[in-house]
Design an enzyme around this catalytic site. Structure first.
Site, PDB file in Angstrom:
ATOM      1  N   GLY A 174      21.055   9.113  19.029  1.00  0.00           N
ATOM      2  CA  GLY A 174      19.619   9.817  18.733  1.00  0.00           C
ATOM      3  C   GLY A 174      19.368  10.906  20.036  1.00  0.00           C
ATOM      4  O   GLY A 174      19.993  10.635  21.037  1.00  0.00           O
TER       5      GLY A 174
ATOM      6  N   GLN B  72      17.152  11.332  21.161  1.00  0.00           N
ATOM      7  CA  GLN B  72      16.431  10.531  22.051  1.00  0.00           C
ATOM      8  C   GLN B  72      16.769   9.406  22.801  1.00  0.00           C
ATOM      9  O   GLN B  72      15.450   8.572  23.196  1.00  0.00           O
ATOM     10  CB  GLN B  72      14.419  10.428  22.079  1.00  0.00           C
ATOM     11  CG  GLN B  72      13.868  12.506  21.822  1.00  0.00           C
ATOM     12  CD  GLN B  72      13.686  12.310  23.829  1.00  0.00           C
ATOM     13  OE1 GLN B  72      14.373  11.526  24.576  1.00  0.00           O
ATOM     14  NE2 GLN B  72      13.504  13.934  23.366  1.00  0.00           N
ATOM     15  N   SER B  73      17.627   9.733  22.900  1.00  0.00           N
ATOM     16  CA  SER B  73      18.664   7.954  23.151  1.00  0.00           C
ATOM     17  C   SER B  73      18.314   8.009  24.452  1.00  0.00           C
ATOM     18  O   SER B  73      18.611   8.138  25.447  1.00  0.00           O
ATOM     19  CB  SER B  73      19.908   8.389  22.593  1.00  0.00           C
ATOM     20  OG  SER B  73      20.841   6.566  23.584  1.00  0.00           O
ATOM     21  N   ASN B  74      16.992   6.351  24.845  1.00  0.00           N
ATOM     22  CA  ASN B  74      17.505   5.958  26.183  1.00  0.00           C
ATOM     23  C   ASN B  74      18.722   6.060  26.621  1.00  0.00           C
ATOM     24  O   ASN B  74      19.443   6.416  27.650  1.00  0.00           O
ATOM     25  CB  ASN B  74      16.965   4.740  25.654  1.00  0.00           C
ATOM     26  CG  ASN B  74      15.726   5.504  25.773  1.00  0.00           C
ATOM     27  OD1 ASN B  74      14.623   5.632  26.089  1.00  0.00           O
ATOM     28  ND2 ASN B  74      15.712   4.220  24.750  1.00  0.00           N
TER      29      ASN B  74
ATOM     30  N   CYS C  69      21.756   6.821  26.173  1.00  0.00           N
ATOM     31  CA  CYS C  69      22.620   8.845  26.606  1.00  0.00           C
ATOM     32  C   CYS C  69      21.970   9.059  27.690  1.00  0.00           C
ATOM     33  O   CYS C  69      22.797   9.032  28.253  1.00  0.00           O
ATOM     34  CB  CYS C  69      22.587   9.523  25.239  1.00  0.00           C
ATOM     35  SG  CYS C  69      23.500   9.142  23.750  1.00  0.00           S
TER      36      CYS C  69
END
EC number: 4.4.1.15
Length: 395
Positions: A112, A114-116, A118
């Site tokens: 997503g 705001q992927s942690n 990634c």
């Protein structure tokens, strides 16, 4: 607890220390030896990279309105690092070692906006001198616009990650696997050597990260003989964390009940997904027997009600623990709601909650949290207050 000595537990090394405590230990490659109780699992990793600051602490958490005799403790995997932090670090220690072993010069992953995961992948890749390509899912209205520098995006773009945006509709139609394969094909045509890491780092190899976390918890309990846990509770967003915790807990001396609160897909999806992960390690176990999964997604992934955001604020104000609203916030909200509705189920139990991080994602909720945040005021200064030399200098 790093550096203490542990003895007398099968599968636990005699010396309980962190590789990162040694000069040069952080970011080093090291051979991997599994706990004795996990040696029958296969395939087994050969190496890991030391990417996190482990062991993470466990301490009592004075949550309000608990059932009679119930204790909640918290394992602070949110403290496993700064820009590289949270539960994804444990998975990436194994996944990045495999990428390097395969001769990759770049990694690809998906998540997503705001992927942690990634963000953690982008940082880990740069630590190891690899390029990182991120496929990030956003809304149809924003997919053709600059994604900005809020939260996780700021860190990803500072470390030079390549960001490709897709709409939620495109993601739903094509799927994460096909999107990653498409980008991998293009990179291969350019002469690159890409390594694909799945959503959340959740595959059978990444599962070893939380099998290893169970060994860490075992060691910490060994040093605190008066504490034994009945339950482990954690948020579930991609399945790898709960697969490792549940499998490790069943095989190890802990044998605690693992409870997961899903923040996106339904429980049955995750039972099936976890089954695939543990089948990939030839465990011979049934996911329904080793983990209990409950729905806590509310309005949907990364979407919050006003009540949920107020809950995150209230927990921070009363205990000092900052929960992220996407994962741990929803999990603790669901846990306390279940405790209130079924107090007999939790009465007298010692519960260990795994805080999986996600602090940077809070910045994306700043506008929604603004009305809930603590108050401020301009300091009232009296004209007659004399200046004292040495106390008013500007630095």
């Amino acid at each position: 607890m790093a550096g203490v000595t542990a003895t007398g537990m099968a599968g636990v090394p005699a010396t309980f220390s962190s590789a990162t405590a040694q000069i040069g230990g952080f970011l080093s490659k090291k051979p991997y030896a599994p706990p004795l109780w996990a040696t029958h699992l296969s395939p087994m990793p050969c190496h890991t990279f030391s990417l996190g600051h482990f062991p993470t602490p466990i301490h009592k958490w004075n949550l309000p309105n608990l059932p009679e005799g119930t204790e909640v403790w918290i394992k602070r995997d949110d403290l496993s690092g700064m820009q590289l932090s949270g539960n994804k670090v444990r998975k990436l220690e194994f996944l990045m070692a495999d990428a390097v072993a395969q001769g990759a010069d770049c990694v690809i992953t998906v998540g997503g906006i705001q992927s942690n995961h990634c963000r953690a992948t982008a940082v880990a890749a740069k630590y190891l001198n690899l390029d990182c390509y991120l496929i990030l899912r956003t809304s149809k209205l924003l997919v053709d616009k600059d994604p900005g520098l809020v939260g996780n995006l700021l860190v990803e773009r500072l470390v030079g990650a390549h960001v490709d945006l897709v709409s939620k509709e495109e993601y739903g139609k094509i799927g994460s696997v096909a999107l990653a394969d498409l980008l991998k094909k293009r990179l291969l045509e350019e002469g690159r050597k890409p390594y694909v890491i799945p959503v959340g780092g959740s595959n059978s190899l990444g599962t070893w990260g939380y099998i290893e976390a169970i060994r860490e918890i075992e060691q910490q309990i060994q040093q605190s003989a008066d504490v034994q846990f009945d339950d482990i509770v954690v948020a579930c967003g991609s399945g790898g964390t709960i697969a490792g915790l549940a499998l490790g807990s069943r095989l190890s001396s802990l044998n605690t009940k693992v409870h997961a609160f899903s923040v996106c897909d339904d429980p049955e999806y995750f039972y099936d997904y976890v089954q695939g992960l543990i089948d990939g390690l030839n465990s011979g176990l049934d996911s329904h027997d080793i983990v209990s999964i409950e729905n806590a997604k509310g309005l949907g992934y990364a979407m919050n009600t006003a009540e949920e955001l107020k809950f995150v604020k209230d927990i921070a104000a009363s205990t000092g623990i900052i929960l992220d609203p996407v994962y741990s916030g929803k999990a603790v909200y669901g846990l306390l709601k279940d405790m209130a509705g079924n107090p007999a189920k939790w009465k007298g139990r010692k519960v260990l909650f795994i805080h999986t991080g996600g602090l940077l994602g809070l910045y994306d909720k700043a506008d929604q949290l603004s009305s809930l945040a603590g108050s401020w005021r301009r300091m009232d200064l009296e004209d007659s207050v004399p200046r004292q030399d040495g106390t008013g200098k500007m630095f």
